[in-house]
Write a protein that holds these residues in place. Structure first.
Motif, PDB file in Angstrom:
ATOM      1  N   THR A 188       0.815  -1.213   0.000  1.00  0.00           N
ATOM      2  CA  THR A 188       0.000   0.000   0.000  1.00  0.00           C
ATOM      3  C   THR A 188       0.848   1.262   0.000  1.00  0.00           C
ATOM      4  O   THR A 188       0.390   2.318  -0.450  1.00  0.00           O
ATOM      5  N   ASP A 189       2.101   1.166   0.488  1.00  0.00           N
ATOM      6  CA  ASP A 189       2.987   2.327   0.427  1.00  0.00           C
ATOM      7  C   ASP A 189       3.447   2.571  -1.008  1.00  0.00           C
ATOM      8  O   ASP A 189       3.703   3.706  -1.402  1.00  0.00           O
ATOM      9  N   MET A 190       3.535   1.503  -1.792  1.00  0.00           N
ATOM     10  CA  MET A 190       3.861   1.660  -3.201  1.00  0.00           C
ATOM     11  C   MET A 190       2.646   2.203  -3.961  1.00  0.00           C
ATOM     12  O   MET A 190       2.778   3.014  -4.875  1.00  0.00           O
ATOM     13  N   ILE A 191       1.454   1.766  -3.545  1.00  0.00           N
ATOM     14  CA  ILE A 191       0.233   2.253  -4.192  1.00  0.00           C
ATOM     15  C   ILE A 191       0.068   3.748  -3.922  1.00  0.00           C
ATOM     16  O   ILE A 191      -0.201   4.531  -4.841  1.00  0.00           O
ATOM     17  N   ILE A 192       0.216   4.141  -2.666  1.00  0.00           N
ATOM     18  CA  ILE A 192       0.189   5.570  -2.343  1.00  0.00           C
ATOM     19  C   ILE A 192       1.104   5.827  -1.141  1.00  0.00           C
ATOM     20  O   ILE A 192       0.807   5.398  -0.019  1.00  0.00           O
ATOM     21  N   LYS A 207      -2.102  12.801   4.298  1.00  0.00           N
ATOM     22  CA  LYS A 207      -2.415  13.892   5.224  1.00  0.00           C
ATOM     23  C   LYS A 207      -3.836  14.410   5.073  1.00  0.00           C
ATOM     24  O   LYS A 207      -4.228  15.357   5.743  1.00  0.00           O
ATOM     25  N   THR A 208      -4.621  13.797   4.206  1.00  0.00           N
ATOM     26  CA  THR A 208      -5.982  14.255   3.966  1.00  0.00           C
ATOM     27  C   THR A 208      -6.961  13.104   4.124  1.00  0.00           C
ATOM     28  O   THR A 208      -6.596  11.936   3.945  1.00  0.00           O
ATOM     29  N   GLU A 214     -10.718  12.927  -3.125  1.00  0.00           N
ATOM     30  CA  GLU A 214     -10.386  13.491  -4.429  1.00  0.00           C
ATOM     31  C   GLU A 214      -8.944  14.001  -4.436  1.00  0.00           C
ATOM     32  O   GLU A 214      -8.431  14.480  -3.429  1.00  0.00           O
ATOM     33  N   GLY A 215      -8.301  13.857  -5.575  1.00  0.00           N
ATOM     34  CA  GLY A 215      -6.939  14.351  -5.734  1.00  0.00           C
ATOM     35  C   GLY A 215      -5.859  13.361  -5.353  1.00  0.00           C
ATOM     36  O   GLY A 215      -4.664  13.643  -5.518  1.00  0.00           O
ATOM     37  N   LEU A 216      -6.249  12.188  -4.861  1.00  0.00           N
ATOM     38  CA  LEU A 216      -5.257  11.219  -4.416  1.00  0.00           C
ATOM     39  C   LEU A 216      -4.548  10.522  -5.572  1.00  0.00           C
ATOM     40  O   LEU A 216      -3.503   9.909  -5.380  1.00  0.00           O
ATOM     41  N   ALA A 270      -5.344   3.675  -0.197  1.00  0.00           N
ATOM     42  CA  ALA A 270      -4.917   2.894  -1.364  1.00  0.00           C
ATOM     43  C   ALA A 270      -6.073   2.675  -2.345  1.00  0.00           C
ATOM     44  O   ALA A 270      -5.959   3.036  -3.521  1.00  0.00           O
ATOM     45  N   PRO A 271      -7.207   2.116  -1.910  1.00  0.00           N
ATOM     46  CA  PRO A 271      -8.323   2.016  -2.850  1.00  0.00           C
ATOM     47  C   PRO A 271      -8.874   3.381  -3.256  1.00  0.00           C
ATOM     48  O   PRO A 271      -9.333   3.552  -4.388  1.00  0.00           O
ATOM     49  N   TRP A 272      -8.810   4.359  -2.360  1.00  0.00           N
ATOM     50  CA  TRP A 272      -9.273   5.703  -2.731  1.00  0.00           C
ATOM     51  C   TRP A 272      -8.454   6.256  -3.890  1.00  0.00           C
ATOM     52  O   TRP A 272      -9.006   6.857  -4.821  1.00  0.00           O
ATOM     53  N   ALA A 273      -7.147   6.056  -3.846  1.00  0.00           N
ATOM     54  CA  ALA A 273      -6.271   6.569  -4.909  1.00  0.00           C
ATOM     55  C   ALA A 273      -6.547   5.855  -6.229  1.00  0.00           C
ATOM     56  O   ALA A 273      -6.557   6.476  -7.297  1.00  0.00           O
ATOM     57  N   LEU A 274      -6.776   4.552  -6.169  1.00  0.00           N
ATOM     58  CA  LEU A 274      -7.121   3.805  -7.384  1.00  0.00           C
ATOM     59  C   LEU A 274      -8.417   4.328  -7.983  1.00  0.00           C
ATOM     60  O   LEU A 274      -8.517   4.548  -9.202  1.00  0.00           O
ATOM     61  N   LEU A 275      -9.405   4.549  -7.124  1.00  0.00           N
ATOM     62  CA  LEU A 275     -10.695   5.075  -7.601  1.00  0.00           C
ATOM     63  C   LEU A 275     -10.537   6.460  -8.211  1.00  0.00           C
ATOM     64  O   LEU A 275     -11.156   6.766  -9.238  1.00  0.00           O
TER      65      LEU A 275
END
Length: 210
Positions: free
Chosen positions: A26-30, A36-37, A41-43, A91-96
């Motif tokens: 998950t650190d590689m994913i994000i 920090k948020t 959105e914006g991830l 991690a899933p938020w960033a993928l979405l």
């Protein structure tokens, strides 16, 4: 949560030395600096940051999601144990936020796997050989795949249909767009009836009023 029914989209494969990347954590994913948020959105700017960015901060043109053909990919293909590491839901938020709503891999870390379902992402586990074959097709001239959750079928660019397994309860929640809260609210009338009955039979359990 947005319902997942049928997805027709480009598929992008995460590879390293001609093999699907295993143990993508998950650190590689994000990476942690993007946590920090609590906004979703914006991830995508932090998604696979260390893979897609050169040391000088410029985009790496060789990274698959930086390539024009795959920038709008809605399907990601990866290797074993995808999503291992910390339990960060970012991690899933960033993928979405990137537009990826389906991940295909031989296996997933348990917490990430559960977080996918809670956020409207369909994780599909298939044998490595099948994932590798799909990744090879994704790198061809036609990158379009169709994922049909109702039928539990992936249709590859060459027309092959691959069956996948999914828990029936998870499947129903995705098809209806229900996260854990939404699923609980489907029983709202039953809960209200229970609470009314409890208040009548055990009033001493109700909070005191001033």
């Amino acid at each position: 949560m947005k319902a997942f029914t049928t997805l027709t989209s480009t598929a992008a494969a995460l590879t390293h030395h001609d093999r699907l990347m295993a143990n993508v954590d998950t650190d590689m994913i994000i990476p942690k600096q993007f946590l920090k948020t609590t906004e979703r959105e914006g991830l995508s700017q932090g998604l696979f940051y260390e893979l897609k960015t050169r040391a000088d901060g410029s985009p790496d043109p060789d990274f698959v999601l930086n390539k024009p053909a795959f920038q709008s990919a809605g399907i990601l293909i990866a290797g074993e144990n995808f999503g291992c590491g910390s339990s960060r839901e970012h991690a899933p938020w960033a993928l979405l936020d990137q537009g990826i709503t389906c991940v295909i891999a031989p296996s997933f870390a348990d917490i990430f796997h559960n977080n996918c379902y809670k956020n409207g992402i369909l994780p599909i586990a298939l044998p490595y050989e099948v994932c590798a074959a799909l990744a090879e097709q994704a790198g061809g001239a036609n990158h379009k795949f169709t994922v049909d959750l109702e039928r539990q079928i992936i249709t590859s660019p060459d027309g092959e249909e691959i069956h996948f397994d999914v828990d029936e309860g998870r499947k129903a929640s995705l098809l209806e767009g229900l996260d854990d809260i939404g699923l609980t609210l489907t029983a709202e009338e039953t809960i209200a009836t229970f609470e009314k009955g409890r208040k009548a039979t055990t009033p001493w359990l109700e909070p005191a009023t001033s």
